[in-house]
Scaffold this motif. Structure first.
Motif, PDB file in Angstrom:
ATOM      1  N   GLU A  28      -0.451   7.760  10.659  1.00 38.75           N
ATOM      2  CA  GLU A  28      -1.654   7.803  11.769  1.00 38.75           C
ATOM      3  C   GLU A  28      -1.075   6.961  12.314  1.00 38.75           C
ATOM      4  O   GLU A  28      -1.289   6.747  13.594  1.00 38.75           O
ATOM      5  N   ALA A  57       0.488   4.189  -2.625  1.00 38.31           N
ATOM      6  CA  ALA A  57       0.750   5.484  -1.836  1.00 38.31           C
ATOM      7  C   ALA A  57       1.446   5.979  -2.774  1.00 38.31           C
ATOM      8  O   ALA A  57       1.886   7.883  -2.026  1.00 38.31           O
ATOM      9  N   ARG A  96       4.925   6.103  -1.001  1.00 43.10           N
ATOM     10  CA  ARG A  96       4.891   6.987  -0.083  1.00 43.10           C
ATOM     11  C   ARG A  96       6.501   5.750   0.591  1.00 43.10           C
ATOM     12  O   ARG A  96       6.147   4.912  -0.463  1.00 43.10           O
ATOM     13  N   THR A 124       1.467   3.950   7.793  1.00 41.31           N
ATOM     14  CA  THR A 124       0.952   5.251   7.748  1.00 41.31           C
ATOM     15  C   THR A 124       1.239   6.681   8.781  1.00 41.31           C
ATOM     16  O   THR A 124       1.859   6.187   9.788  1.00 41.31           O
ATOM     17  N   GLU A 178       0.874  -0.993   0.149  1.00 39.28           N
ATOM     18  CA  GLU A 178      -0.112   0.432  -0.083  1.00 39.28           C
ATOM     19  C   GLU A 178       1.091   1.364   0.445  1.00 39.28           C
ATOM     20  O   GLU A 178       0.023   2.910  -0.087  1.00 39.28           O
ATOM     21  N   ALA A 179       2.149   1.254   0.581  1.00 41.74           N
ATOM     22  CA  ALA A 179       2.995   1.998   0.497  1.00 41.74           C
ATOM     23  C   ALA A 179       3.775   2.589  -0.412  1.00 41.74           C
ATOM     24  O   ALA A 179       3.173   4.002  -1.323  1.00 41.74           O
TER      25      ALA A 179
END
Length: 413
Positions: A272, A256, A258, A270, A252-253
């Motif tokens: 958060e 995205a 990141r 993340t 997912e990073a």
């Protein structure tokens, strides 16, 4: 005129009450000792309730042995607490005796001084002698000074009487306090003897349970083998889940845009999740207990079996023995990562807190679902009670794929 004696300890008592003075000299206040006593009594009450539940199901079991050991540990704490109270009172008694001695010395000196003043006054007791003393003055100024002296001497006698009365009152108060402290000490020493007898009874009960359990060696060895098998299955499940979470977070990073972690053994967080992870770590030693009531029945790591000689068991977390029907609670805010079932560990729930994971095993029922966010002390299920009547939660903490000792993370009892 001769200067009047001023009792030093009497002035000290006026400026600084003895109770406050005594307490400030102690590393532990009486209030702290009382708090420890209350906590010990609460722990004994909990251990008694748990012990009765295990006794109701089976004559002898490891759960029963654990509850007795908890009572022995707390009982030793009670005796230590009493010893501290006795030492505290001994110190108070010594200080009170010191004040009593000083007051008695002050009182003796004041009385001697007053007797001298009375004797001197008796020589000029009648009005004629006083008049002769006044009119024998060489000048008017000397007459005024002699009148002032007689007035001051009369006032000094009154003050001396007042001071004697005050010192006598203070002395009486300290003597009463001293008697009270000595009585309190006698009561504590009697209680210490009684608690020591209770401790010996508990140790005898412990020996009896160990003796009965030793006769069940084959059953115990079978239980150890089954537990180790269940632990291994749980370890494998946790390792698989952590690997999957690492891969998912990294994927997912990347999607995205990141930056991913430079280590293959760390979860990519993340912003958060990083905040929750940091907060979890920052609360080390202050995290909530996973059950409201109970005690640690088996600690983290490798240790000898309590009954079987030469048998070493390994615990990847801590076992917390509690009362039947007790709820398991989240120790910190996070997201439910997994709800599963493992033979020998019953239902398990795994909660993620950034790069940290908490595992709650041996659950009878589960109240949460995968993906659900939980807050600290939210109920996640009820703890399972086995055939022996033992209600025990297996609790673990992981950081990425590293196993941690939970007892250093939850608040100490």
């Amino acid at each position: 005129m001769k200067a009047l004696y001023k009792p030093a300890f009497f002035l000290l008592l006026l400026l600084l009450p003895f109770a406050t003075y005594a307490q400030k000299q102690k590393p532990k206040s009486k209030a702290q000792l009382e708090k420890e006593k209350t906590e010990n009594l609460k722990r004994i009450k909990e251990a008694n309730r748990i012990l009765q539940q295990t006794k109701a199901q089976k004559e002898a079991s490891l759960g029963q042995l654990n509850a007795i050991q908890e009572k022995i540990t707390v009982q030793q704490g009670v005796i230590t607490n009493i010893s501290k109270e006795v030492s505290f009172i001994d110190s108070e008694v010594r200080e009170t005796e010191s004040i009593v001695n000083a007051l008695e010395s002050d009182l003796e000196k004041l009385k001697k001084e007053y007797a001298t003043m009375v004797y001197a006054a008796s020589k000029s007791a009648n009005s004629y002698n006083k008049l002769m003393f006044l009119f024998a003055a060489d000048s008017f100024n000397q007459l005024v000074r002699r009148m002032r002296y007689l007035q001051q001497y009369s006032e000094a006698r009154k003050k001396q009487v007042e001071q004697i009365n005050k010192v006598q009152i203070a002395l009486t108060r300290q003597l009463n306090l001293l008697a009270s402290k000595r009585q309190e000490k006698r009561g504590l020493l009697n209680k210490q003897i009684a608690e020591s007898k209770n401790l010996q009874s508990l140790k005898q009960e412990q020996n009896n349970v160990v003796s009965r359990l030793s006769q069940q060696e084959q059953n115990l060895k079978q239980e150890v083998a089954q537990r180790q098998s269940a632990v291994k299955k749980l370890d494998n499940l946790i390792a698989d889940i952590v690997r999957e979470e690492m891969a998912r977070a990294a994927r997912e990073a990347r999607e995205a845009g990141r930056a991913t972690s430079g280590s293959a053994n760390k979860i990519t967080l993340t912003p958060e999740a990083a905040l929750i992870s940091s907060s979890f770590a920052g609360n080390r030693g202050r995290l909530a207990w996973p059950v409201e009531k109970g005690f640690i029945s088996q600690r983290f790591g490798r240790h000898n079996h309590p009954v079987l000689k030469g048998v070493v068991v390994e615990n990847r977390g801590i076992d917390i023995q509690t009362a039947q029907g007790e709820n398991a609670r989240a120790i910190f805010e996070g997201k439910v990562l997994t709800v599963a079932s493992v033979p020998g560990m019953n239902n398990i729930v795994m909660v993620q807190h950034g790069e940290y994971f908490t595992v709650y095993a041996k659950l009878r029922t589960v109240n949460v679902k995968e993906g659900q966010n939980v807050k600290m002390k939210d109920v996640i299920g009820t703890v399972y009670t086995d055939a022996d009547g033992t209600t025990e939660l297996q609790f673990q903490i992981w950081k990425n794929n590293a196993n941690l000792d939970p007892s250093g993370w939850i608040i100490s009892k």
